[in-house]
Motif scaffolding. Structure first.
Motif, PDB file in Angstrom:
ATOM      1  N   ALA A   8      -0.253   6.006  29.452  1.00 60.04           N
ATOM      2  CA  ALA A   8      -0.301   7.071  30.462  1.00 60.04           C
ATOM      3  C   ALA A   8      -0.508   6.511  31.865  1.00 60.04           C
ATOM      4  N   VAL A   9      -1.349   5.497  32.005  1.00 60.00           N
ATOM      5  CA  VAL A   9      -1.590   4.929  33.341  1.00 60.00           C
ATOM      6  C   VAL A   9      -0.306   4.359  33.916  1.00 60.00           C
ATOM      7  N   SER A  10       0.444   3.626  33.126  1.00 60.76           N
ATOM      8  CA  SER A  10       1.690   3.044  33.652  1.00 60.76           C
ATOM      9  C   SER A  10       2.673   4.138  34.055  1.00 60.76           C
ATOM     10  N   LEU A  11       2.725   5.221  33.291  1.00 62.72           N
ATOM     11  CA  LEU A  11       3.628   6.322  33.628  1.00 62.72           C
ATOM     12  C   LEU A  11       3.192   7.016  34.921  1.00 62.72           C
ATOM     13  N   LEU A  12       1.893   7.228  35.076  1.00 61.81           N
ATOM     14  CA  LEU A  12       1.393   7.853  36.311  1.00 61.81           C
ATOM     15  C   LEU A  12       1.651   6.965  37.527  1.00 61.81           C
ATOM     16  N   VAL A  13       1.417   5.674  37.385  1.00 60.85           N
ATOM     17  CA  VAL A  13       1.647   4.749  38.499  1.00 60.85           C
ATOM     18  C   VAL A  13       3.140   4.662  38.810  1.00 60.85           C
ATOM     19  N   TYR A  14       3.985   4.752  37.804  1.00 60.28           N
ATOM     20  CA  TYR A  14       5.433   4.818  38.017  1.00 60.28           C
ATOM     21  C   TYR A  14       5.792   6.053  38.843  1.00 60.28           C
ATOM     22  N   LEU A  15       5.195   7.184  38.521  1.00 62.15           N
ATOM     23  CA  LEU A  15       5.505   8.425  39.244  1.00 62.15           C
ATOM     24  C   LEU A  15       5.177   8.351  40.729  1.00 62.15           C
ATOM     25  N   VAL A  16       4.177   7.545  41.095  1.00 59.98           N
ATOM     26  CA  VAL A  16       3.831   7.411  42.523  1.00 59.98           C
ATOM     27  C   VAL A  16       4.411   6.126  43.119  1.00 59.98           C
ATOM     28  N   ASP A  17       5.302   5.475  42.371  1.00 55.97           N
ATOM     29  CA  ASP A  17       6.021   4.279  42.828  1.00 55.97           C
ATOM     30  C   ASP A  17       5.068   3.182  43.307  1.00 55.97           C
ATOM     31  N   ALA A  18       4.076   2.860  42.461  1.00 56.68           N
ATOM     32  CA  ALA A  18       3.086   1.858  42.844  1.00 56.68           C
ATOM     33  C   ALA A  18       2.875   0.798  41.752  1.00 56.68           C
ATOM     34  N   LEU A  19       3.872   0.585  40.915  1.00 59.85           N
ATOM     35  CA  LEU A  19       3.748  -0.406  39.852  1.00 59.85           C
ATOM     36  C   LEU A  19       3.732  -1.819  40.422  1.00 59.85           C
ATOM     37  N   PRO A  20       2.956  -2.722  39.818  1.00 65.58           N
ATOM     38  CA  PRO A  20       2.992  -4.127  40.230  1.00 65.58           C
ATOM     39  C   PRO A  20       4.239  -4.819  39.680  1.00 65.58           C
ATOM     40  N   GLY A  21       4.481  -6.014  40.135  1.00 61.94           N
ATOM     41  CA  GLY A  21       5.674  -6.799  39.843  1.00 61.94           C
ATOM     42  C   GLY A  21       6.296  -6.711  38.462  1.00 61.94           C
ATOM     43  N   LYS A  22       5.635  -7.246  37.432  1.00 62.54           N
ATOM     44  CA  LYS A  22       6.234  -7.301  36.098  1.00 62.54           C
ATOM     45  C   LYS A  22       6.504  -5.908  35.535  1.00 62.54           C
ATOM     46  N   ALA A  23       5.539  -5.007  35.669  1.00 64.97           N
ATOM     47  CA  ALA A  23       5.730  -3.649  35.153  1.00 64.97           C
ATOM     48  C   ALA A  23       6.863  -2.958  35.904  1.00 64.97           C
ATOM     49  N   ASP A  24       6.918  -3.137  37.205  1.00 66.58           N
ATOM     50  CA  ASP A  24       7.978  -2.520  38.006  1.00 66.58           C
ATOM     51  C   ASP A  24       9.342  -3.048  37.582  1.00 66.58           C
ATOM     52  N   GLN A  25       9.423  -4.336  37.297  1.00 65.67           N
ATOM     53  CA  GLN A  25      10.685  -4.930  36.857  1.00 65.67           C
ATOM     54  C   GLN A  25      11.147  -4.317  35.536  1.00 65.67           C
TER      55      GLN A  25
END
Length: 135
Positions: A8-25
């Protein structure tokens, strides 16, 4: 093709476009249909609940409706729903004594779906010996 389980945290951070490098990739690869990201239905329910409460994520307040978030993640987004079914419950029974309910559901989905890693900030999952991705 690589397959990941997202919490859930990764999905929420994705929604606000704030993922760090590896996860964002990984999310970018999923948007391009080069990687698969699955999220247990319980994690998606947590996200929709948070959105309904305008939860602050990384200093950004979530806006929109739970349906907007569902559409951004699953309808038009890079996330596939991984329902909790008997295979996940079999795995859950193996790990429930070691982890919190949410962590155990995440790990059981990861194990049942045989994904490559879990996209999470949760150190407890990593410390329990499961492959995680974030930084």
């Amino acid at each position: 093709m690589a397959t990941y389980t997202a919490d859930a945290v990764s999905l929420l951070v994705y929604l606000v476009d704030a993922l760090p490098g590896k996860a964002d990739q990984i999310f970018a690869e999923a948007e391009a249909a080069k990687t698969i990201i699955q999220a247990p239905s319980t994690a998606l329910a947590e996200v929709l609940y948070s959105v309904s409460r305008d939860k602050d994520i990384r200093g950004i307040t979530l806006t929109g409706t739970p349906e907007d978030a569902r559409e951004a993640l699953v309808g038009n987004g890079p996330i596939a729903v991984a329902p909790i079914n008997d295979a996940e419950l079999v795995e859950y029974a193996q790990v429930v004594d070691e982890l919190s309910i949410h962590d155990a559901l995440m790990v059981s989905s990861h194990r049942a779906q045989d994904t490559d890693a879990i996209i999470t900030t949760d150190g407890v999952i990593h410390d329990a010996g499961y492959e995680t991705v974030w930084d």
